[in-house]
Design a protein around this motif. Structure first.
Motif, PDB file in Angstrom:
ATOM      1  N   GLU A  28      38.178  74.790  -9.688  1.00  0.00           N
ATOM      2  CA  GLU A  28      39.133  73.998  -8.900  1.00  0.00           C
ATOM      3  C   GLU A  28      38.666  72.560  -8.707  1.00  0.00           C
ATOM      4  O   GLU A  28      39.491  71.662  -8.596  1.00  0.00           O
ATOM      5  CB  GLU A  28      39.412  74.664  -7.556  1.00  0.00           C
ATOM      6  N   ASP A  29      37.346  72.341  -8.667  1.00  0.00           N
ATOM      7  CA  ASP A  29      36.818  70.986  -8.467  1.00  0.00           C
ATOM      8  C   ASP A  29      36.178  70.422  -9.735  1.00  0.00           C
ATOM      9  O   ASP A  29      35.389  69.484  -9.683  1.00  0.00           O
ATOM     10  CB  ASP A  29      35.831  70.955  -7.307  1.00  0.00           C
ATOM     11  N   GLY A  45      39.991  68.544 -11.128  1.00  0.00           N
ATOM     12  CA  GLY A  45      40.835  69.710 -10.900  1.00  0.00           C
ATOM     13  C   GLY A  45      41.674  70.040 -12.122  1.00  0.00           C
ATOM     14  O   GLY A  45      42.039  69.159 -12.904  1.00  0.00           O
TER      15      GLY A  45
END
Length: 147
Positions: A28-29, A45
């Motif tokens: 996600e990051d 992302g």
């Protein structure tokens, strides 16, 4: 999932321009950095990374990644490979890459591409840079001091 399998599966998804499959391999990051462009034009992302990649790859008549040497050291991988880009107008380019990935918990958390931008600029259609400059840049993330 092994670091090697994660990296190779992600590149297979990208080669197929399977955007959802690609996203499934990214944390996600995750930060994507096109090193020749610099850290102020990174993407962060899965959704923004795909937006960034689509600018260059979606308009192509064909795109393919060819596997090469993959070296894994713990969570880090270095992948030497090349891509072939073909435009509908007849131009084509072979782009040679060394990519650095960090894979944590089965997902790519860092993706840095090292390549020669002139290999693309010298073979792309004249409109390529104009198309890039007019694209949606909402994906831009300043990764200065992070990568």
């Amino acid at each position: 999932m092994s670091v090697e399998k994660t990296v190779l599966d992600m590149w297979a998804a990208l080669s197929a321009r399977d955007w959802e499959g690609l996203k499934s391999h990214l944390a996600e990051d995750c930060i994507y950095l096109d090193v020749p462009v610099g850290p102020t034009a990174a993407a962060k992302g899965p959704d923004d990374i795909v937006k960034r990649l689509k600018i260059g790859l979606e308009p192509l008549a064909s795109y393919e990644n060819f596997t090469g040497l993959l070296v894994v050291d713990g969570v880090n991988a270095m992948y030497e490979h090349h891509e072939e880009w073909h435009w509908a107008t007849g131009e084509s380019a072979v782009l040679r890459f060394v990519t650095v990935h960090r894979v944590e918990n089965g997902k790519i958390s860092l993706w840095k591409d090292y390549w020669d931008m002139s290999a693309l600029a010298n073979h792309a259609p004249p409109s390529w840079m104009e198309d890039f400059a007019s694209a949606d840049m909402s994906w831009m993330y300043d990764a200065s001091g992070v990568v």
